[in-house]
Design a protein around this motif. Sequence first.
Motif, PDB file in Angstrom:
ATOM      1  N   LEU A   9     -46.993 -20.634  13.235  1.00  0.00           N
ATOM      2  CA  LEU A   9     -47.736 -20.245  12.073  1.00  0.00           C
ATOM      3  C   LEU A   9     -49.000 -19.420  12.609  1.00  0.00           C
ATOM      4  CD1 LEU A   9     -48.233 -23.490   9.960  1.00  0.00           C
ATOM      5  CD2 LEU A   9     -47.272 -21.235   9.084  1.00  0.00           C
ATOM      6  N   LEU A  10     -49.193 -18.047  11.786  1.00  0.00           N
ATOM      7  CA  LEU A  10     -50.169 -17.506  12.156  1.00  0.00           C
ATOM      8  C   LEU A  10     -51.227 -17.736  10.978  1.00  0.00           C
ATOM      9  CD1 LEU A  10     -48.326 -14.082  13.231  1.00  0.00           C
ATOM     10  CD2 LEU A  10     -49.803 -15.404  14.612  1.00  0.00           C
ATOM     11  N   ILE A  11     -52.423 -18.033  11.440  1.00  0.00           N
ATOM     12  CA  ILE A  11     -53.250 -18.254  10.275  1.00  0.00           C
ATOM     13  C   ILE A  11     -54.491 -17.283  10.783  1.00  0.00           C
ATOM     14  CG2 ILE A  11     -54.948 -20.198   9.415  1.00  0.00           C
ATOM     15  CD1 ILE A  11     -52.993 -22.128  10.494  1.00  0.00           C
ATOM     16  N   THR A  12     -54.682 -16.635   9.656  1.00  0.00           N
ATOM     17  CA  THR A  12     -55.800 -15.743  10.011  1.00  0.00           C
ATOM     18  C   THR A  12     -56.681 -15.845   8.870  1.00  0.00           C
ATOM     19  OG1 THR A  12     -53.953 -14.004   9.364  1.00  0.00           O
ATOM     20  CG2 THR A  12     -55.180 -13.844  11.706  1.00  0.00           C
ATOM     21  N   MET A  13     -57.768 -15.402   9.018  1.00  0.00           N
ATOM     22  CA  MET A  13     -58.780 -15.312   7.906  1.00  0.00           C
ATOM     23  C   MET A  13     -59.293 -13.874   7.757  1.00  0.00           C
ATOM     24  SD  MET A  13     -61.315 -18.424   8.892  1.00  0.00           S
ATOM     25  CE  MET A  13     -62.360 -18.344   7.417  1.00  0.00           C
ATOM     26  N   PHE A  14     -59.091 -13.556   6.277  1.00  0.00           N
ATOM     27  CA  PHE A  14     -59.422 -12.351   5.979  1.00  0.00           C
ATOM     28  C   PHE A  14     -60.445 -12.247   4.788  1.00  0.00           C
ATOM     29  CE2 PHE A  14     -54.977 -11.713   7.363  1.00  0.00           C
ATOM     30  CZ  PHE A  14     -55.596 -10.701   8.414  1.00  0.00           C
ATOM     31  N   PRO A  15     -61.498 -11.417   4.840  1.00  0.00           N
ATOM     32  CA  PRO A  15     -62.516 -11.083   3.558  1.00  0.00           C
ATOM     33  C   PRO A  15     -61.453 -10.781   2.329  1.00  0.00           C
ATOM     34  CG  PRO A  15     -62.751  -9.505   5.043  1.00  0.00           C
ATOM     35  CD  PRO A  15     -61.708 -10.356   5.705  1.00  0.00           C
ATOM     36  N   ILE A  31     -58.460 -16.418  -5.592  1.00  0.00           N
ATOM     37  CA  ILE A  31     -59.028 -16.437  -4.376  1.00  0.00           C
ATOM     38  C   ILE A  31     -60.395 -15.435  -4.297  1.00  0.00           C
ATOM     39  CG2 ILE A  31     -58.936 -15.825  -1.862  1.00  0.00           C
ATOM     40  CD1 ILE A  31     -55.813 -16.662  -2.048  1.00  0.00           C
ATOM     41  N   ARG A  32     -61.493 -16.142  -4.234  1.00  0.00           N
ATOM     42  CA  ARG A  32     -62.706 -15.250  -3.959  1.00  0.00           C
ATOM     43  C   ARG A  32     -63.187 -15.490  -2.611  1.00  0.00           C
ATOM     44  NH1 ARG A  32     -63.341 -13.952  -9.010  1.00  0.00           N
ATOM     45  NH2 ARG A  32     -62.923 -15.830 -10.652  1.00  0.00           N
ATOM     46  N   GLY A  33     -63.657 -14.343  -1.937  1.00  0.00           N
ATOM     47  CA  GLY A  33     -64.327 -14.461  -0.561  1.00  0.00           C
ATOM     48  C   GLY A  33     -63.208 -14.576   0.506  1.00  0.00           C
ATOM     49  N   ARG A  34     -63.384 -15.380   1.564  1.00  0.00           N
ATOM     50  CA  ARG A  34     -62.356 -15.387   2.527  1.00  0.00           C
ATOM     51  C   ARG A  34     -61.320 -16.217   2.215  1.00  0.00           C
ATOM     52  NH1 ARG A  34     -63.990 -14.517   7.613  1.00  0.00           N
ATOM     53  NH2 ARG A  34     -66.222 -13.645   7.977  1.00  0.00           N
ATOM     54  N   TYR A  35     -60.075 -15.830   2.749  1.00  0.00           N
ATOM     55  CA  TYR A  35     -58.738 -16.693   2.517  1.00  0.00           C
ATOM     56  C   TYR A  35     -58.039 -16.308   3.830  1.00  0.00           C
ATOM     57  CZ  TYR A  35     -56.792 -11.978   2.232  1.00  0.00           C
ATOM     58  OH  TYR A  35     -56.151 -10.667   2.384  1.00  0.00           O
ATOM     59  N   PHE A  36     -57.012 -17.312   3.717  1.00  0.00           N
ATOM     60  CA  PHE A  36     -55.940 -17.527   5.028  1.00  0.00           C
ATOM     61  C   PHE A  36     -54.593 -16.988   4.796  1.00  0.00           C
ATOM     62  CE2 PHE A  36     -58.957 -20.919   4.892  1.00  0.00           C
ATOM     63  CZ  PHE A  36     -59.353 -21.123   6.281  1.00  0.00           C
ATOM     64  N   THR A  37     -53.925 -16.288   5.820  1.00  0.00           N
ATOM     65  CA  THR A  37     -52.727 -15.943   5.634  1.00  0.00           C
ATOM     66  C   THR A  37     -51.519 -16.730   6.489  1.00  0.00           C
ATOM     67  OG1 THR A  37     -52.610 -14.063   7.120  1.00  0.00           O
ATOM     68  CG2 THR A  37     -53.267 -13.624   4.765  1.00  0.00           C
ATOM     69  N   SER A  38     -50.517 -16.679   6.002  1.00  0.00           N
ATOM     70  CA  SER A  38     -49.505 -17.573   7.123  1.00  0.00           C
ATOM     71  C   SER A  38     -48.144 -16.751   6.489  1.00  0.00           C
ATOM     72  CB  SER A  38     -49.351 -19.002   6.574  1.00  0.00           C
ATOM     73  OG  SER A  38     -48.316 -19.319   7.375  1.00  0.00           O
ATOM     74  N   GLY A  39     -47.375 -16.191   7.503  1.00  0.00           N
ATOM     75  CA  GLY A  39     -46.029 -15.585   7.061  1.00  0.00           C
ATOM     76  C   GLY A  39     -46.312 -14.724   5.736  1.00  0.00           C
ATOM     77  N   GLY A  40     -47.326 -13.831   5.980  1.00  0.00           N
ATOM     78  CA  GLY A  40     -47.718 -12.749   5.159  1.00  0.00           C
ATOM     79  C   GLY A  40     -48.026 -13.148   3.785  1.00  0.00           C
ATOM     80  N   LYS A  41     -48.309 -14.567   3.271  1.00  0.00           N
ATOM     81  CA  LYS A  41     -48.690 -14.881   2.260  1.00  0.00           C
ATOM     82  C   LYS A  41     -50.366 -15.351   2.088  1.00  0.00           C
ATOM     83  CE  LYS A  41     -44.282 -16.281   0.664  1.00  0.00           C
ATOM     84  NZ  LYS A  41     -43.221 -17.349   0.966  1.00  0.00           N
ATOM     85  N   ALA A  42     -50.826 -15.142   1.088  1.00  0.00           N
ATOM     86  CA  ALA A  42     -52.373 -15.710   1.100  1.00  0.00           C
ATOM     87  C   ALA A  42     -52.497 -17.004   0.353  1.00  0.00           C
ATOM     88  CB  ALA A  42     -52.939 -14.815   0.210  1.00  0.00           C
ATOM     89  N   TYR A  43     -53.459 -17.769   1.379  1.00  0.00           N
ATOM     90  CA  TYR A  43     -53.605 -19.216   0.861  1.00  0.00           C
ATOM     91  C   TYR A  43     -55.279 -19.332   0.653  1.00  0.00           C
ATOM     92  CZ  TYR A  43     -48.995 -20.075   2.309  1.00  0.00           C
ATOM     93  OH  TYR A  43     -47.714 -20.051   2.374  1.00  0.00           O
ATOM     94  N   SER A  45     -56.950 -22.323   1.098  1.00  0.00           N
ATOM     95  CA  SER A  45     -57.475 -23.135   2.162  1.00  0.00           C
ATOM     96  C   SER A  45     -56.614 -23.729   3.120  1.00  0.00           C
ATOM     97  CB  SER A  45     -58.220 -24.300   1.322  1.00  0.00           C
ATOM     98  OG  SER A  45     -56.992 -24.768   0.869  1.00  0.00           O
ATOM     99  N   GLU A  46     -56.864 -24.217   4.272  1.00  0.00           N
ATOM    100  CA  GLU A  46     -56.098 -24.794   4.995  1.00  0.00           C
ATOM    101  C   GLU A  46     -55.184 -25.870   4.444  1.00  0.00           C
ATOM    102  OE1 GLU A  46     -57.111 -25.448   9.441  1.00  0.00           O
ATOM    103  OE2 GLU A  46     -59.057 -25.100   8.455  1.00  0.00           O
ATOM    104  N   THR A  47     -55.818 -26.490   3.431  1.00  0.00           N
ATOM    105  CA  THR A  47     -55.016 -27.808   2.940  1.00  0.00           C
ATOM    106  C   THR A  47     -53.634 -27.070   2.235  1.00  0.00           C
ATOM    107  OG1 THR A  47     -57.196 -28.563   2.527  1.00  0.00           O
ATOM    108  CG2 THR A  47     -55.451 -29.692   1.296  1.00  0.00           C
ATOM    109  N   CYS A  48     -53.898 -26.038   1.556  1.00  0.00           N
ATOM    110  CA  CYS A  48     -52.990 -25.157   0.896  1.00  0.00           C
ATOM    111  C   CYS A  48     -51.720 -24.828   1.766  1.00  0.00           C
ATOM    112  CB  CYS A  48     -53.361 -24.266  -0.015  1.00  0.00           C
ATOM    113  SG  CYS A  48     -53.807 -24.625  -1.784  1.00  0.00           S
ATOM    114  N   ILE A  49     -52.244 -24.401   2.974  1.00  0.00           N
ATOM    115  CA  ILE A  49     -51.208 -24.019   4.016  1.00  0.00           C
ATOM    116  C   ILE A  49     -50.471 -25.283   4.476  1.00  0.00           C
ATOM    117  CG2 ILE A  49     -50.847 -23.084   6.255  1.00  0.00           C
ATOM    118  CD1 ILE A  49     -53.005 -21.332   5.933  1.00  0.00           C
TER     119      ILE A  49
END
Length: 311
Positions: A9-15, A31-43, A45-49
């Motif tokens: 899993l590639l978890i990155t934080m993007f604004p 999503i407002r502000g920072r978010y996470f991506t995994s497998g090219g999809k946006a989440y 929070s970590e809980t959602c991933i």
Amino acid sequence: MKFRLFLLLLITMFPALNAATLRCVQCNKVIRGRYFTSGGKAYCSETCIEKTWPKCSLCGKHFRNGVQLSDDPGKVFCSDCAAKPQCFSCRLPADCEKLDDGRTLCRECYQRAVFKYEEALEIFNEVRSRLKQELELGTEHRIHFQLVSLPELERRSRETGSGAGIELGLFYHNFTEVTRTTESVLPWHKPKTEVIRTNERFAIYVLYGMPREKLIEICAHELAHDWMQAKYPAIINLKIKEGWAEYVASKANRLFGNESLNRRIELNPDPIYGNGYREIVKYVTDHGKSGLYDYFASLNQNHSAAGQRVK
Ligand SMILES: [Zn+2]
Ligand SMILES: [Zn+2]
Ligand SMILES: [Zn+2]
Ligand SMILES: [Zn+2]
């Protein structure tokens, strides 16, 4: 056998650049502000991933590194649950009950476990009569049926020296061969000698404490050995013998409505039991049941002709 599942899993934080239109693929929240991506999809929070990770079959928790303990790829466990004792019957980790002979059974299997001889015998007789009536697989042998502990089954299996490994049951066949010589009344005739079998004994031993449906499967497997012994006694190829027994066990599982048990048989990686089963299935698919019996007959003849000991 343990298989490790590694989830990359590639978890990155993007604004969030375009915050107004970006939504979490898991919970659909904007999503407002920072978010996470995994497998090219946006989440969001970590809980959602984490919710996209596999779920432990026992405790239901999502995990990143899991273990697959059985042949069923649908059954995966978190490391905590994988460390629990394994059920002797279904082979899955669980909070187990301990039997007298040291085996552990999960509560689900334990609830349906058969300990009483009378109950087990009734099941054995029912399996035997249904195999005979519905699959035309029966013998007239007087079979002694017995429930045994694991150490006793192991001891008897070693003594018999048959089979490719320790099963949950054992088919036992024994006899004494006697050479009988008959002198002819005519002195110029040679005396006639023949080998006859006496003291022929048949027995099936199965473990106590197996769940009812598993007991049905074991009885069918061992009864298949009895049938082969009666019809094609010279077959010595273990893959054929065990493959056939597993094939009959799978038929019995279907007859009794326990088809889910066939997953283990079908996916069994064992070169004797698993490959043997799959070869029998393929033979029946290609040549039909009568073709399979012709094949058995030819093997039986070859082995007899080769002078191998008939057992
Ligand atoms: Zn979310
Ligand atoms: Zn778990
Ligand atoms: Zn179990
Ligand atoms: Zn067997």
